[in-house]
Design an enzyme around this catalytic site. Structure first.
Site, short mmCIF file in Angstrom:
data_model
loop_
_atom_site.label_atom_id
_atom_site.label_comp_id
_atom_site.label_asym_id
_atom_site.label_seq_id
_atom_site.Cartn_x
_atom_site.Cartn_y
_atom_site.Cartn_z
N LYS A 1 47.37 26.97 40.57
CA LYS A 1 47.57 28.64 41.11
C LYS A 1 48.00 28.39 42.69
O LYS A 1 47.97 27.60 43.38
CB LYS A 1 46.20 29.28 41.04
N ASP B 1 37.50 28.17 41.36
CA ASP B 1 38.59 28.20 40.92
C ASP B 1 38.83 27.80 39.48
O ASP B 1 39.56 28.14 38.68
CB ASP B 1 39.70 27.22 41.40
#
Length: 323
Positions: A23, A157
């Site tokens: 990401k 995350d």
């Protein structure tokens, strides 16, 4: 059997393969240090088309073992990744095993594609992929939401790598709200071998703010215009809105990143920024064609550049991979 040892797979062992995305933080606002030592953040997470891959296979022993190999663009060798319980994927499998009656010994083979220690959540993607792979291998039957609750214990995350797409992250990034963003945005990622640790970058940010007398909002927020431009797939409108509070700290610790940013902008990128705590740089482009062209130019400059797009899907079983 301990992580990293020789693996004795069962005869005819079943295996499951899962991919999970890296990401970038399209926008990242960082609050002051909290009492627990962490920083509150407000971030827009965007999963991109650069996937870690984890194959979970039954073994004849007990416990979790792991091996790592690398492909694509890496800024550190796979040998630098721990093969013990400090590996996030191993911890993910062990957590799931605690609540899975059908657990067996398992070996995790990780193929790295996301830059290692690059601020793109590669280790978190490994953990998300391990959770989904072991859930399928053991027939645990947990929903994606239930796996995400387990994932919270592994870091902020990991839940995002499970769901992918676009999301706003608050708290320490663990409070996720999905955002609508269907039109692809095209990026070029540049990895480098600058050694930046996330805690070190946050410490430098605190030092900079103290030095410069910066008044920090204890409850950082995201500019709604960022989400509006992403929803519209408007790269030109999004370019001036890219922001990372950690960028100045990363640049002070690794000044060479500034040269990479300048090179990319000179080569036609709409905008560039440090991804998360770095050192990966993300350049926004107008189209997939321009991303390919920009990556070629940067490669010719001796940089490790890779065109990607986002949003990308979250952790997903690879078709025909389950035995």
């Amino acid at each position: 059997m301990g992580p990293g040892r020789t693996v004795d797979l069962r005869s005819g062992a079943r295996s499951v393969r899962v991919r999970a995305p890296g990401k970038i933080n399209v926008a990242l606002r960082v609050g002051p240090p909290r009492e627990d030592g962490y920083h509150g953040i407000a971030s827009v997470f965007l999963a991109v088309s650069l996937f870690e891959e984890v194959t979970a296979s039954e073994t004849s022993g007990d416990g979790v073992s792991v091996s790592v190999n690398g492909q694509g663009t890496l800024n550190l060798p796979p040998e630098s990744i721990p093969l013990d319980r400090t590996n996030l994927a191993v911890r993910a499998a062990e957590l799931l095993a605690e609540v899975s009656p059908g657990r067996t010994g398992v070996h995790l083979d990780i193929t790295k594609r996301v830059p290692i220690a690059g601020g793109m959540g590669g280790g978190s993607a490994d953990a998300a992929a391990a959770l989904l792979a072991c859930d399928a291998l053991w027939g645990s039957g947990f929903s994606r939401d239930e796996l995400a609750k387990i994932a919270v214990d592994l870091g902020a995350d990991v839940p995002f790598a499970l769901v992918g797409g676009t999301a706003v992250g608050l708290g320490v990034g663990d409070v996720l709200t999905p955002a609508i963003s269907k039109t692809p945005l095209h990026w070029v990622l540049v990895s480098s071998d600058y050694g930046l640790s996330t805690p070190e970058v946050y410490r430098r940010l605190d030092e900079i703010r103290l030095r410069d007398g910066v008044d920090v909002d204890p409850r950082p927020e995201i500019d709604p215009a960022v989400l509006g431009m992403m929803r519209a797939g408007d790269a030109l409108g999004l370019a001036p809105l890219l922001h990372n509070d950690l960028q100045q700290a990363a640049l002070e610790l690794a000044p060479g990143l500034g040269d990479i940013l300048e090179t990319g902008r000179d080569a036609g990128a709409l905008a560039g920024m440090v991804s998360g705590s770095g050192p990966t740089i993300a350049f926004l482009t107008r189209s997939s064609g321009q991303a390919v062209e920009l990556a070629a130019v940067l490669d010719a400059e001796g940089l490790q550049a890779l065109p990607v797009q986002g949003p990308a899907h979250g952790a997903r079983l690879v078709p025909d991979a389950a035995g």
